[in-house]
Scaffold this motif. Structure first.
Motif, PDB file in Angstrom:
ATOM      1  N   PRO A  97      -2.590  -0.241  14.052  1.00 31.76           N
ATOM      2  CA  PRO A  97      -1.312  -0.945  13.910  1.00 31.76           C
ATOM      3  C   PRO A  97      -0.518  -0.881  15.210  1.00 31.76           C
ATOM      4  CG  PRO A  97      -1.171   1.211  12.881  1.00 31.76           C
ATOM      5  CD  PRO A  97      -2.605   1.040  13.291  1.00 31.76           C
ATOM      6  N   ASP A 157      -1.555  -8.204  14.224  1.00 33.47           N
ATOM      7  CA  ASP A 157      -2.062  -7.040  13.508  1.00 33.47           C
ATOM      8  C   ASP A 157      -3.028  -7.519  12.431  1.00 33.47           C
ATOM      9  OD1 ASP A 157      -2.579  -4.748  12.115  1.00 33.47           O
ATOM     10  OD2 ASP A 157      -0.498  -4.183  11.791  1.00 33.47           O
ATOM     11  N   LEU A 177      -4.915  -5.799  10.667  1.00 40.30           N
ATOM     12  CA  LEU A 177      -5.074  -4.823   9.593  1.00 40.30           C
ATOM     13  C   LEU A 177      -4.230  -5.162   8.371  1.00 40.30           C
ATOM     14  CD1 LEU A 177      -4.981  -1.518  11.684  1.00 40.30           C
ATOM     15  CD2 LEU A 177      -6.982  -2.733  10.851  1.00 40.30           C
ATOM     16  N   THR A 178      -3.239  -6.010   8.565  1.00 41.58           N
ATOM     17  CA  THR A 178      -2.365  -6.366   7.447  1.00 41.58           C
ATOM     18  C   THR A 178      -3.077  -7.345   6.525  1.00 41.58           C
ATOM     19  OG1 THR A 178      -1.378  -8.137   8.776  1.00 41.58           O
ATOM     20  CG2 THR A 178      -0.263  -6.005   8.775  1.00 41.58           C
ATOM     21  N   VAL A 179      -2.984  -7.095   5.239  1.00 47.45           N
ATOM     22  CA  VAL A 179      -3.742  -7.872   4.248  1.00 47.45           C
ATOM     23  C   VAL A 179      -3.298  -9.319   4.213  1.00 47.45           C
ATOM     24  CG1 VAL A 179      -4.306  -8.081   1.804  1.00 47.45           C
ATOM     25  CG2 VAL A 179      -4.130  -5.815   2.857  1.00 47.45           C
ATOM     26  N   ASP A 180      -1.993  -9.567   4.390  1.00 49.20           N
ATOM     27  CA  ASP A 180      -1.479 -10.920   4.219  1.00 49.20           C
ATOM     28  C   ASP A 180      -1.463 -11.722   5.510  1.00 49.20           C
ATOM     29  OD1 ASP A 180       0.421  -9.384   5.425  1.00 49.20           O
ATOM     30  OD2 ASP A 180       2.115 -10.171   4.272  1.00 49.20           O
ATOM     31  N   HIS A 181      -2.011 -11.166   6.592  1.00 54.04           N
ATOM     32  CA  HIS A 181      -1.958 -11.904   7.857  1.00 54.04           C
ATOM     33  C   HIS A 181      -2.803 -13.171   7.774  1.00 54.04           C
ATOM     34  CE1 HIS A 181      -1.003 -12.250  12.083  1.00 54.04           C
ATOM     35  NE2 HIS A 181      -2.247 -12.641  12.293  1.00 54.04           N
TER      36      HIS A 181
END
Length: 264
Positions: A70, A98, A100-104
């Protein structure tokens, strides 16, 4: 304005002026590949190149694609090195993706890995074009940390990752951008060298390999660095590869580079 960043052997190896990540490079955009292994990580090289790209003496912009950590991870490390990434992001000199973010990028069950990477490249291209629209003709550096985790994100499809890298590489020719990638060389140690790794090494203008010492562990030396700078012209106009070998020691807020045998 002259670059006030302290010089070191790594900078000199990148053709003497650090131009591999600078808008002053006479060759335009270039690609740097950093290869490391489990025993000796190469993240410190990536951090150094990130700091150089955000030097206060320039208006250069970094587009950073993180599949590994992150934003807080890089911000904490770069602060120790004297570079405030939070301020750079506020000033639009650092555009941080990022992954790693699920909603990206609307990542959900309906999105395939190919859809996500296509969407990601579209955003990268838009970020590059928007940054280049400024009158000061900013130089753009795209950094990917790291390729092996991108491959995991693509459900193991090296072809999708290779396509994405080729698209990013095209930015070096189209817009004069620089491209910096980190990959773990030993991920492929159990198989023949795959097309992905060979293609990355082929495309790269500079290959930086971070490895443990061949003689084993040492107290004051943490590893060795091999920098291959491709296609440089000598005084006679001939093109050749220049290879530099260094040892390094990682300190709390910096890395010391020195020639093999110069430390006892």
């Amino acid at each position: 304005m002259a670059d006030v960043t302290p010089r070191n052997l790594l900078d000199e190896a990148l053709d003497g002026k650090g131009a591999a990540v600078s808008s002053t490079s006479p060759r335009g955009g270039r690609m740097i590949l950093v290869e490391d292994c489990v025993e000796t990580g190469g993240a410190f090289v990536l951090h150094h190149l990130l700091k150089r790209s955000l030097s206060p003496s320039s208006s250069d912009v970094v587009v950073f694609l993180s599949f590994a950590h992150p934003f807080s991870h890089y911000d904490r490390i770069l602060r120790k090195m004297g570079c405030n990434l939070s301020v750079q992001r506020e000033n639009k000199r650092l555009l941080f993706f990022d992954m790693l973010t699920v909603d990206h990028l609307d990542r959900d069950r309906r999105k395939t890995s190919e859809d996500i990477l296509i969407s990601l490249y579209g955003e990268v291209q838009k970020a590059v074009e928007a940054s280049l629209s400024h009158e000061d003709k900013r130089h753009i550096t795209v950094i990917i940390d790291d390729v092996s985790l991108m491959e995991v994100d693509a459900n193991g499809s090296s072809n999708l990752v290779l396509d994405f890298l080729h698209y990013c590489y095209s930015l070096t020719a189209q817009f004069g951008c620089s491209l910096i990638t980190l990959n773990h060389n030993d991920v492929y140690s159990a198989t023949d060298r795959p097309t992905l790794l060979l293609q990355m090494e082929y495309l790269a203008d500079v290959v930086i390999k971070v490895e443990p010492l061949g003689t084993g562990l040492a107290t004051d030396v943490h590893g060795q660095l091999t920098v291959t700078n491709k296609g440089l012209q000598d005084d006679f106009g001939k093109t050749r590869n220049v290879v530099k070998n260094y040892h390094f020691r990682i300190k709390d807020s910096s890395v010391e580079y020195f020639y093999p045998g110069s430390k006892t």
